[in-house]
Design an enzyme around this catalytic site. Structure first.
Site, mmCIF file in Angstrom:
data_model
loop_
_atom_site.group_PDB
_atom_site.id
_atom_site.type_symbol
_atom_site.label_atom_id
_atom_site.label_comp_id
_atom_site.label_asym_id
_atom_site.label_seq_id
_atom_site.Cartn_x
_atom_site.Cartn_y
_atom_site.Cartn_z
ATOM 1 N N TYR A 213 -6.382 2.572 5.461
ATOM 2 C CA TYR A 213 -6.585 1.931 4.167
ATOM 3 C C TYR A 213 -6.627 0.413 4.367
ATOM 4 O O TYR A 213 -6.187 -0.124 5.382
ATOM 5 C CB TYR A 213 -5.472 2.296 3.177
ATOM 6 C CG TYR A 213 -4.071 2.050 3.688
ATOM 7 C CD1 TYR A 213 -3.475 0.793 3.578
ATOM 8 C CD2 TYR A 213 -3.356 3.073 4.304
ATOM 9 C CE1 TYR A 213 -2.204 0.564 4.062
ATOM 10 C CE2 TYR A 213 -2.071 2.844 4.784
ATOM 11 C CZ TYR A 213 -1.503 1.591 4.662
ATOM 12 O OH TYR A 213 -0.246 1.357 5.135
ATOM 13 N N HIS A 214 -7.198 -0.288 3.399
ATOM 14 C CA HIS A 214 -7.241 -1.752 3.360
ATOM 15 C C HIS A 214 -7.842 -2.336 4.642
ATOM 16 O O HIS A 214 -7.314 -3.301 5.205
ATOM 17 C CB HIS A 214 -5.845 -2.337 3.135
ATOM 18 C CG HIS A 214 -5.274 -2.002 1.796
ATOM 19 N ND1 HIS A 214 -4.000 -2.335 1.410
ATOM 20 C CD2 HIS A 214 -5.813 -1.357 0.719
ATOM 21 C CE1 HIS A 214 -3.771 -1.914 0.186
ATOM 22 N NE2 HIS A 214 -4.864 -1.319 -0.250
#
Length: 239
Positions: A213-214
């Protein structure tokens, strides 16, 4: 009830599985429009080059647009019943309209409009394609097989060389999964216009920290010909 007033147009949010085209359209306007009877049919449009006045009610599940070049005036007592949708536009009766160009995409991530009048796009699973915006025809350029697509990771940012006619280079960033876990790399491909393919992979940076994620990973080439990767902004020469 939902009500939206704009000064120039309105459109709705697309899902992440389709490519949407938004464009300006202009429609003819009557001199004046006055609406006094209840409006119950779906999709009614009332247009005026001067003013629009209304004292009626918009019935449940009706969708109505009022468009005026100067202003839209709703008289006291005007009602929008539950489930009805009211939209008001000003500005020479011009509005934004949308149409679906391509459907069935899988996590469309990067979209680039190029001088060849095609849309270049990436899908997180590893596909790079060109799209004819008029017909919606998709030309598959490359599928990267060793993509690590999990969570928010996968094939992410893409940018083309500013002098693409002389240097037909395409730069992408994506996640891969060596034994130590998710990592990221930036790779340059060369575009072959004769057969619409990408090849000659050349790794610029690799072993960049990544996660599921991110990951960020937009790519930008600045006027000094530096290739920047964000979110952590690593710079390299796009040669």
């Amino acid at each position: 009830m939902s009500a939206t007033c704009t000064n120039g147009g309105q459109t709705s949010n697309p899902s992440n599985n389709v490519l949407i085209q938004v464009g300006l359209t202009t429609s003819p306007c009557n001199t004046n429009v006055s609406v006094t009877a209840p409006i119950s049919n779906v999709g009614s449009k009332y247009q005026s080059s001067n003013t629009i006045t209304g004292s009626a009610s918009i019935e449940a599940n009706a969708s109505v647009q009022f468009k005026g070049q100067n202003y839209v005036q709703l008289n006291p007592g005007f009602q929008v019943k539950a489930g009805g949708v009211f939209k008001a536009f000003t500005g020479k009766c011009t509005e934004l309209q949308t149409r679906q160009v391509v459907g069935g995409l899988q996590f469309l991530w990067e979209i680039l409009w190029r001088p060849d009048n095609f849309i270049w796009m990436t899908e997180r699973g590893g596909k790079i394609s060109r799209v004819n915006p008029q017909t919606g025809a998709v030309q598959a350029l490359l599928t990267i097989l060793h993509i690590y697509s999990d969570g928010e990771g996968g094939l992410l940012g893409m940018v083309l060389h500013p002098s693409f006619a002389l240097n037909p280079f395409v730069y992408v960033t994506y996640n891969y999964n060596p034994p130590q876990g998710p990592r990221e790399k930036i790779v340059r491909f060369t575009y072959n216009s004769a057969n619409n393919t990408l090849g000659n992979a050349f790794v610029l940076l690799q072993d960049i920290s990544a996660n599921v994620y991110h990951n960020g990973s937009r790519l930008v080439i600045t006027p000094d010909l530096k290739l920047w990767r964000c979110i952590k902004c690593n710079a390299a020469s796009p040669s």
